[in-house]
Scaffold this motif. Structure first.
Motif, short mmCIF file in Angstrom:
data_model
loop_
_atom_site.label_atom_id
_atom_site.label_comp_id
_atom_site.label_asym_id
_atom_site.label_seq_id
_atom_site.Cartn_x
_atom_site.Cartn_y
_atom_site.Cartn_z
N GLU A 328 -107.02 -27.59 -50.19
CA GLU A 328 -107.96 -28.08 -50.83
C GLU A 328 -108.93 -28.57 -49.72
O GLU A 328 -110.05 -28.65 -49.96
CB GLU A 328 -107.24 -29.49 -51.47
CG GLU A 328 -108.31 -30.29 -52.33
CD GLU A 328 -107.84 -30.90 -53.67
OE1 GLU A 328 -106.46 -30.71 -53.76
OE2 GLU A 328 -108.47 -31.45 -54.38
N ARG A 331 -110.89 -25.63 -48.89
CA ARG A 331 -111.94 -25.11 -50.01
C ARG A 331 -112.97 -26.06 -50.23
O ARG A 331 -113.78 -26.15 -50.85
CB ARG A 331 -111.18 -25.01 -51.35
CG ARG A 331 -110.40 -23.45 -51.39
CD ARG A 331 -109.77 -23.19 -52.77
NE ARG A 331 -108.94 -24.43 -53.23
CZ ARG A 331 -107.74 -24.37 -53.03
NH1 ARG A 331 -106.85 -23.35 -52.34
NH2 ARG A 331 -106.77 -25.26 -53.49
N GLY A 332 -112.93 -27.15 -49.44
CA GLY A 332 -113.81 -28.29 -49.50
C GLY A 332 -113.95 -29.30 -50.76
O GLY A 332 -115.02 -29.64 -51.20
N THR A 333 -112.52 -29.07 -51.52
CA THR A 333 -112.53 -30.08 -52.59
C THR A 333 -112.22 -31.57 -52.41
O THR A 333 -112.01 -32.39 -53.26
CB THR A 333 -112.17 -29.65 -53.74
OG1 THR A 333 -110.85 -28.70 -53.17
CG2 THR A 333 -112.99 -28.13 -54.29
N GLU A 335 -112.81 -34.07 -50.58
CA GLU A 335 -113.59 -35.25 -50.52
C GLU A 335 -114.02 -35.59 -51.88
O GLU A 335 -114.23 -36.68 -52.30
CB GLU A 335 -114.88 -35.00 -49.62
CG GLU A 335 -115.42 -36.31 -49.11
CD GLU A 335 -116.33 -36.20 -47.83
OE1 GLU A 335 -116.39 -35.12 -47.26
OE2 GLU A 335 -117.19 -37.02 -47.94
N THR A 336 -114.47 -34.47 -52.72
CA THR A 336 -114.54 -34.68 -54.08
C THR A 336 -113.41 -35.64 -54.93
O THR A 336 -113.63 -36.53 -55.50
CB THR A 336 -114.65 -33.24 -54.83
OG1 THR A 336 -115.20 -32.54 -54.09
CG2 THR A 336 -115.53 -33.50 -56.20
N LEU A 337 -112.23 -35.29 -54.58
CA LEU A 337 -111.32 -36.05 -54.89
C LEU A 337 -111.02 -37.55 -54.37
O LEU A 337 -110.78 -38.29 -55.19
CB LEU A 337 -109.80 -35.20 -54.67
CG LEU A 337 -108.62 -35.78 -55.39
CD1 LEU A 337 -108.95 -35.66 -57.01
CD2 LEU A 337 -107.44 -34.91 -55.16
N ASN B 93 -120.00 -31.69 -48.69
CA ASN B 93 -118.53 -31.46 -48.69
C ASN B 93 -117.78 -31.72 -49.99
O ASN B 93 -116.39 -31.91 -50.13
CB ASN B 93 -118.17 -32.61 -47.53
CG ASN B 93 -118.49 -32.58 -46.21
OD1 ASN B 93 -118.44 -31.01 -45.69
ND2 ASN B 93 -118.94 -33.28 -45.78
N THR B 94 -118.57 -31.90 -50.83
CA THR B 94 -117.87 -32.31 -52.23
C THR B 94 -117.84 -30.96 -53.06
O THR B 94 -118.88 -30.83 -53.87
CB THR B 94 -118.33 -33.43 -52.96
OG1 THR B 94 -119.68 -33.50 -53.11
CG2 THR B 94 -118.04 -34.77 -52.12
N GLY B 95 -116.82 -30.08 -52.83
CA GLY B 95 -116.99 -28.94 -53.62
C GLY B 95 -116.69 -28.81 -55.03
O GLY B 95 -116.16 -29.91 -55.62
N TYR B 97 -114.10 -26.97 -57.81
CA TYR B 97 -112.59 -26.50 -57.82
C TYR B 97 -112.79 -25.00 -58.22
O TYR B 97 -113.61 -24.81 -59.21
CB TYR B 97 -111.80 -27.19 -58.83
CG TYR B 97 -111.03 -28.56 -58.36
CD1 TYR B 97 -110.28 -28.32 -57.13
CD2 TYR B 97 -111.47 -29.67 -58.49
CE1 TYR B 97 -109.74 -29.36 -56.35
CE2 TYR B 97 -111.09 -30.68 -58.04
CZ TYR B 97 -110.00 -30.74 -57.23
OH TYR B 97 -109.50 -31.77 -56.44
N PHE B 109 -113.28 -35.30 -64.14
CA PHE B 109 -113.94 -36.37 -63.28
C PHE B 109 -113.98 -37.53 -64.27
O PHE B 109 -113.89 -38.74 -63.78
CB PHE B 109 -114.81 -35.94 -62.21
CG PHE B 109 -114.42 -35.60 -61.03
CD1 PHE B 109 -114.12 -36.36 -59.95
CD2 PHE B 109 -114.21 -34.19 -60.96
CE1 PHE B 109 -113.40 -35.88 -58.95
CE2 PHE B 109 -113.55 -33.69 -59.78
CZ PHE B 109 -113.34 -34.49 -58.64
#
Lengths: 828, 259
Positions: A328, A331-333, A335-337, B93-95, B97, B109
Motif C-alpha cells: 500500500e 502503490r501510494g494509497t 496516505e489516502t487511507l 501521495n493520495t493514490g 486503489y 470512502f
C-alpha cells in the motif's frame, strides 16, 4: 474507542482487494489445491519410474550352488526369498552356469558374456587383492616392529634382537607404502570394473559350496561325530560399492534374498538334526504392538499436521501482510487511507483481521487438500490395509482442535507479519524482513515435530512451540486428555498474550511517522558509521544500544566453551579459585569492556551515558534496603517454579556450587558473584544500553527492553526469568535516580544475599519466619507477606519517582530542541 | 459561530524531525495563517519548502512538534479524527486503489466518512454526473488513465461535502486539459463557500485561482497577502519575479557567509 464499523469496512475492502489479486489468490487458494494432487501424481509417477529399472547382479559359480533349496529361478532370484515377492523382479541375475534362456537373442547373450567376463576379472582382482593385502600386512608388521626396536634403541641402549637403524625403518615404511598403494589400486580397478560393466552387485559362490553343504547334511542325518570340522568352509561373497546408491540398494536386496535362502538351508539342517526351528534363537523376544487401529495414522498426521499448520498459517499471513502494508505504501494509497476519519488502531485492526482470515484460510485449505489427496492415494494403492490406514484422516474431535488452535497461531503470525510489513518501505523489503521469521518458525516447528519432544510446562508458554506441541499431543493421543486439557489453558493464554503484544507492536508501528513516511533512502553503512563517529551525541542511540547487546551476546557465545571448561570441574579449592578468576575476567572483558569502549567512542558525555551522578542518600538507602525485601520473594518464586524449568546443565551447577563452596574465601566469592557483576553488568545494561534505549524517551519501552536484554544475557532459562524481573527493578532505580550508583548497590545487595543464602542459609534456625527444606533456607508466608508489602511500597515509590523524573526530562529536552531549531539555520 | 470567519486557524505550527544525514531538520518553522470560508489560500514555494509537511500536519497525518492548528474549531493535536472528518484532502501521495472500481472507491470512502447508505448513493450519483464519470464507474483503478484517476480522487475528496478542502500540488503530472478541468472544479468549490488551501509551485495557477497567497521557503512564510497586496508591497508587478526575488533574497545572506 474503536469504531467497529470502520474496522469492518476496512476488513471488507481489504479482503475483496486481496481476492482480486491474482498473486495472493494463487498463493492462498490455488497453490494448496493444486500442490498436493500434483505431488501425489508426481509420487505415483516416480514410483513407476523407480519400479521399472531392474538392477543387474552377476553370479559366478552357479555350478557350486546346492540344487535345493533353489536360489535362482531363471534370470531372477526365486521370489520366495523376498518379503515382498514382487521385489524379485527388481533384480536381473546373470549367472555363469546358466544356458542362455533364449539362444535366439544374440544381443542379450553377448551382453551376458561381457558381464560374466568382467565379473571374472573382478573375481581375479579380489583374489589378487587378498594376496597383496597379506603382503602389505606383513610389510606393515615388519615396519612397526623395526620402528619399535629403533625407539627402544635410542631410548636405552638395551635392545632385543638385531639393532635397527633409522634407514632400515624408513625403508620398511616405504616398502609398506608401496604395497598398500598396490592394494588401493587393485580396489580402484574393481570399482571401475563394477561401474563400467555395468553391474550393481557381484555374488561369488566359492568352489565346493554344494559339496560342503551336502557333507554337513549327510553328517547330520547319520548323527555323525559333529559338524565342527565340516562347517569350516568358504562362504559366498557379495561385492558392491556402498558409495553408489544403486549398488547399495541392490546389495540390500541380494542380502535379503540370500539371508532368507540361508535360513531355509539352516531349517533343513535343523530338521536333519531333529532340532526345532527355533533352536538358533533361544531367547529372542517377541514384540507386541499395542496400538489400536487408526493410531498409526494418528502418528503420521501428528507429526505432519503441526508442521503444515504452522508453516501454512505463516505463509498465509506473510503475503497478504506485505501487500496490505508495504504494498500500500508502494502503490501510494497509504496516505489516502490515513486521511480518512478512521483511527490508526482501526486501520490496523481492519488489516489485521484481513491477514488473519487469509492465514486461516490458507492453513485450512492446505490441510483439506492434503488430507483428501492422501486418502485418495491410499484408496488407489489397492487395498493394502496398512497403507490405507496410515493415511486415514484424524477424527472430528481432532479436527475441532486443529481449527481451535489455528486461531491463536494465525493471530500471532498475522500481527507479527503486519508489524514487520508496516516497517518495510516496499514489498521487496518486506520479504527480506519476513524470511528470518519463516526460518525461525520452521526451526521451532521441526524441533517440535522431532520424535520424543512432548509438551512440558516450559514449552507450553513458548510462542508457536506450545501450540504445535499441544496439537501434536492431541493427534498422537500420547498423553491423557486431562493433562492435555490442563496444558491447553497456558498455551491458549500465552498465545493470546503474545498476539496482543504483537498487535500492540503493529499499532505502534502504524502510529509512527518515521515508520510510515520513511524515505526510500539507501542505508550506507560506511556513511552511518562515519555519522556515528562524527556527529556524536551525549548519549548513545537506540541502534548503538542494540549493537552493544548483540556484541556482548556474541562474546558470551564465543567464550562459552572456555568458560564452561574452566569453571566446571571446581570441587577443590584451587580449581574453585581458578573458576572465580575466570568469572571475574568474563565480567570485565565480555560485559563491561565493550560497553565502556562503545561509550568512549560513540558518545560525548560519559557522565550522562553511564549516569555518573550523585543520587542523594535517600535513594541510595532505598537501593540498599530493597534487596532484603525482594530476596525472600525471589527464593520462593524460584522454588515454586523449580519444576517448570528444565534442570540446570551440569557445568552451570558446578559454577553455582562455588557460591556455597566452604573452601573458598568468602570475600572472593562475594567479589566474583556479587561485586563484579554489580559493577560490570550495571555499566553495560543500566549504563550504556538503558541510555541508548531511552533515546526516544519512552520509559516503559526502555526499561522493558533493557531488562529483557539483561535476562537474555544470562542464557539459562531460570536465570533469564529471574534476571528479567530484577532488570525491571534496576531500570526503575536507574531512571528514578538518574545514577548508576544505586543500581550497583542494589545489584550487589541482591547477589550478595543469594551467596549468603546458599552458603549460610542452612544454619539459620527455623522458626515462625523461616524453615529449612532440603538443606535450603526457605521463607514462610509471614515473611513473604511482609516482604511483598514492603517491596510493593518501595517499587511504587520508585515508579512514581521515575515518572516524575521522566516528565521534567522530556520537558528539558524540548527547549533544547527548540534552541537547536532556532540556532541551526543562522549559526551555520 | 466564531470559527465561521476563520475556518482554518494555524498558529506557530512547527514540525522538526531528525535525519540520519542532516541531523535535526526543521521542516516547518513557526508558521501562522488563517483561511476563511469561500476563500482559496495558495501556498507557493519551491520543492522541499515545507508545503507538503504543513498540509500533512493540517490533515493530521503528521503530528506537530510545536504550535497548533484548528480546523472548523477542532484542534489537530487533540481531536485529529474530528479534523479528518471535516476536511477533504488530495495530494500527489493520495493514490487510487488499483483493484477497486471508481464507484467502489468513492463509496468506500463515503462510508468511512460515516455517511448513511441512501444519502451516499444520491451523492455519488450527483458527483458522477457533475464530474462526468459515468462511463468508467466500473473500471478498475489499474485500468484508468491519469485523468480518470484524478476525477476519482476529486470525487473521493469531496464525497462527504467537507467545509474545508486541501489540495497539495494537485496538478503535478497532469496534462494541460486535465489540469484546467481540475482548476475549474476547484474554483467551483470555492463558489460553493468552501474553505480551500491550494499548494503549488506553478505561478500561473496561483495568480488565476487564489484569493490570498503565502510564499513559503525553508519552512517559513516569507510573505503573505493577496496577489495585489504583494505586488504593491514589493513593487514588482510580475509574480514570478517577485517569487524569485524573495527566495534569492532570503538565500543570499546565508550563502554570502563564509562559514
Amino acid at each position: 474507542m474503536v469504531n467497529w464499523r470502520n474496522v469492518r469496512l476496512i476488513l471488507h475492502r481489504e479482503v475483496r482487494d486481496q481476492l482480486r489479486d491474482r498473486r495472493t489468490l494463487f498463493m492462498i487458494a490455488v497453490l494448496p489445491l493444486l500442490l498436493y494432487p500434483a505431488l501425489g501424481i508426481g509420487m505415483v509417477q516416480l514410483t513407476i519410474l523407480f519400479a521399472e529399472q531392474p538392477r543387474t547382479v552377476v553370479l559366478l559359480g552357479q555350478a557350486h550352488l546346492p540344487p535345493t533349496p533353489q536360489l535362482l529361478k531363471g534370470d531372477r532370484f526365486d521370489s520366495t526369498w523376498f518379503l515382498n515377492p514382487a521385489d524379485a523382479e527388481k533384480l536381473h541375475v546373470v549367472a555363469d552356469g546358466a544356458p542362455p534362456a533364449e539362444p535366439a537373442d544374440a544381443d542379450a547373450a553377448r551382453r551376458a558374456a561381457r558381464l560374466i567376463a568382467a565379473a571374472r576379472e573382478i573375481r581375479h582382482e579380489r583374489e589378487r587383492e587378498q594376496s597383496l593385502q597379506a603382503d602389505a600386512d606383513a610389510a606393515e608388521a615388519k615396519w612397526h616392529d623395526l620402528a619399535r626396536r629403533w625407539e627402544q634403541a635410542s631410548a636405552a641402549a638395551t635392545t632385543t634382537g638385531e639393532p635397527a637403524t633409522a634407514a632400515a625403518v624408513s625403508a620398511a615404511e616405504q616398502d609398506y607404502e608401496q604395497r598398500a598403494e598396490l592394494v588401493r589400486q587393485c580396489r580402484l580397478r574393481q570399482v571401475e570394473l563394477l561401474r563400467s560393466a555395468p553391474m550393481q552387485a557381484l555374488v561369488l559362490i566359492p568352489e565346493g559350496l554344494a559339496e560342503h553343504l551336502e557333507a554337513i547334511n549327510k553328517n547330520l542325518a547319520e548323527r555323525g561325530p559333529g559338524v565342527k570340522g565340516v562347517a569350516r568352509y568358504p562362504r559366498p561373497e557379495i561385492v558392491f560399492n556402498k558409495a553408489d546408491d544403486k549398488s547399495q540398494i541392490t546389495h540390500n536386496r541380494v542380502r535379503e534374498a540370500m539371508n532368507a535362502w540361508d535360513g531355509a538351508i539352516l531349517k533343513t539342517q535343523l530338521a536333519l538334526a531333529h532340532l526345532p526351528d527355533e533352536f538358533p534363537h533361544p531367547v529372542q523376544p517377541t514384540s507386541t504392538n499395542l496400538s489400536r487401529d487408526g493410531q498409526e495414522s494418528a502418528r503420521l498426521w501428528g507429526q505432519l499436521f503441526p508442521i503444515l499448520l504452522v508453516t501454512m498459517a505463516l505463509t498465509g499471513a506473510f503475503y497478504p501482510a506485505i501487500d496490505l502494508c508495504a504494498g500500500e505504501k508502494e502503490r501510494g494509497t497509504m496516505e489516502t487511507l490515513l486521511i480518512c476519519p478512521a483511527t490508526r488502531t482501526e486501520i490496523v485492526l481492519g488489516k489485521f483481521f484481513t491477514v488473519m482470515v487469509f492465514s486461516c484460510m490458507t492453513a485450512l485449505l492446505n490441510l483439506v487438500s492434503m488430507g483428501l489427496t492422501g486418502r485418495h492415494i491410499a484408496s488407489m494403492s489397492g487395498g493394502t490395509a496398512s497403507a490405507a490406514q496410515s493415511l486415514a484422516l484424524p477424527g472430528p474431535a481432532a479436527l475441532f482442535w486443529i481449527v481451535l488452535l489455528l486461531i491463536p497461531l494465525a493471530t500471532l503470525f498475522s500481527a507479527l507479519c503486519l508489524a514487520l510489513a508496516t516497517f518495510a518501505r516496499s514489498t521487496k523489503e518486506g520479504q527480506y524482513y519476513l524470511t528470518p521469521l519463516l526460518i525461525v518458525t520452521l526451526g521451532l516447528v521441526v524441533f517440535c515435530a522431532s520424535p520424543g519432544v512432548e509438551i512440558e510446562p516450559l514449552y507450553s508458554v513458548l510462542p508457536v512451540a506450545g501450540v504445535a506441541l499441544l496439537l501434536k499431543g492431541l493427534l498422537l493421543s500420547s498423553m491423557g486428555a486431562v493433562k492435555l486439557a490442563l496444558y491447553a489453558v497456558p498455551v491458549l493464554a500465552t498465545s493470546v498474550g503474545y498476539s496482543a503484544l504483537a498487535i500492540w507492536w503493529a499499532i505502534d508501528q502504524f502510529s509512527r511517522e518515521d515508520v510510515l513516511f520513511r524515505e526510500a533512502e539507501r542505508l550506507d553503512v560506511a556513511l552511518w558509521v562515519k555519522h556515528l563517529l562524527r556527529d556524536k551525541e551525549p548519549t548513545p542511540g537506540f541502534a548503538e544500544a542494540l549493537i552493544c547487546f548483540i556484541l556482548i551476546m556474541f562474546l558470551q557465545f564465543g567464550a562459552m566453551r572456555v568458560l564452561t571448561q574452566a569453571s566446571s570441574a571446581a570441587d577443590s579449592a584451587g580449581a574453585g579459585i581458578a573458576a572465580m578468576r575466570v568469572l571475574l575476567v568474563q565480567q570485565l572483558v565480555i560485559i563491561a569492556f565493550p560497553a565502556l569502549m562503545m561509550g568512549v567512542m560513540l558518545t560525548t558525555s560519559l557522565r550522562q551515558t553511564f549516569r555518573l551522578n550523585w543520587p542523594g542518600w535517600q535513594i541510595l538507602t532505598v537501593a540498599a534496603v530493597l534487596p532484603f525485601f525482594l530476596h525472600p520473594l525471589t527464593v520462593e518464586l524460584a522454588a515454586s517454579l523449580h519444576d517448570f524449568f528444565p534442570p540446570l546443565p551440569v557445568e552451570i551447577q558446578g559454577v553455582l556450587k562455588n557460591m556455597s563452596n566452604e573452601n573458598l574465601p568468602l570475600w572472593l566469592v562475594l567479589l566474583a558473584f556479587a561485586a563484579a557483576p554489580a559493577l560490570c553488568e550495571e555499566i553495560a545494561f543500566r549504563g550504556f544500553m538503558l541510555s541508548g534505549f531511552y533515546y526516544t524517551r519512552r520509559t516503559g519501552l526502555a526499561i522493558g527492553l533493557t531488562s529483557v536484554a539483561f535476562g537474555l544475557m544470562h542464557m539459562i532459562p531460570q536465570q533469564v526469568f529471574n534476571a528479567s524481573l530484577l532488570g525491571l527493578v534496576l531500570g526503575l532505580i536507574a531512571l528514578g535516580s538518574d545514577s548508576l550508583l544505586p543500581c550497583i548497590v542494589f545489584h550487589f545487595g541482591n547477589n550478595a544475599l543469594a551467596v549468603m543464602h546458599s552458603r549460610f542459609g542452612d544454619q539459620v534456625p527455623g522458626a515462625l519466619l523461616t524453615s529449612i527444606e532440603d538443606g535450603q533456607l526457605r521463607y514462610r508466608w509471614p515473611t513473604l507477606l511482609l516482604a511483598a508489602v514492603a517491596a510493593g511500597l518501595v517499587l511504587r515509590w520508585l515508579a512514581r519517582r521515575c515518572a516524575h523524573h521522566a516528565a521534567p526530562r522530556a520537558g528539558a529536552a524540548e527547549p533544547q530542541a527548540n534552541t537547536a531549531e532556532q540556532f541551526s539555520p543562522h549559526g551555520v | 459561530m466564531w470559527y465561521a470567519v476563520r475556518m482554518i486557524h494555524v498558529e506557530q505550527l512547527t514540525k522538526s524531525f531528525s535525519d540520519l544525514r542532516r541531523g535535526l531538520i526543521v521542516a516547518l518553522d513557526h508558521v501562522s495563517f488563517d483561511v476563511q470560508p469561500g476563500e482559496i489560500f495558495g501556498m507557493l514555494g519551491p520543492n522541499g519548502a515545507g508545503k507538503t509537511t504543513c498540509l500533512r500536519l493540517l490533515s493530521t497525518v503528521l503530528r506537530p512538534t510545536g504550535g497548533d492548528a484548528t480546523i472548523a474549531g477542532h484542534s489537530v493535536t487533540t481531536a485529529p479524527e474530528k479534523v479528518r472528518s471535516c476536511i477533504g484532502f488530495m495530494s500527489g501521495n493520495t493514490g487510487v486503489y488499483d483493484r477497486m472500481t471508481a464507484y467502489e472507491m468513492v463509496e468506500y470512502f463515503g462510508r468511512l466518512y460515516g455517511m448513511a447508505e441512501e444519502p451516499l448513493k444520491a451523492r455519488i450519483e450527483e458527483l458522477f454526473t457533475t464530474l462526468q464519470m459515468h462511463d468508467f464507474r466500473d473500471v478498475l483503478g489499474s485500468k484508468m488513465s491519469t485523468g480518470m484517476k484524478q476525477k476519482v480522487s476529486i470525487a473521493r475528496t469531496i464525497v462527504h461535502d467537507p467545509p474545508v478542502m486541501i489540495f497539495d500540488e494537485p496538478t503535478s503530472g497532469l496534462d494541460v486539459l486535465v489540469a484546467r478541468a481540475l482548476l475549474k472544479a476547484i474554483a467551483a468549490l470555492k463558489d460553493q463557500g468552501k474553505c480551500i488551501i491550494f499548494s503549488t509551485h506553478i505561478m500561473r495557477e496561483v495568480e488565476k485561482l487564489c484569493d490570498r497567497i503565502a510564499i513559503i521557503h525553508k519552512g517559513r512564510i516569507l510573505a503573505a497577502g493577496t496577489v495585489a497586496e504583494l505586488e504593491e508591497r514589493y513593487a514588482e508587478p510580475d509574480m514570478e519575479e517577485l517569487f524569485f526575488d524573495l527566495i534569492s533574497r532570503h538565500e543570499d545572506p546565508a550563502a554570502a557567509q563564509p562559514w
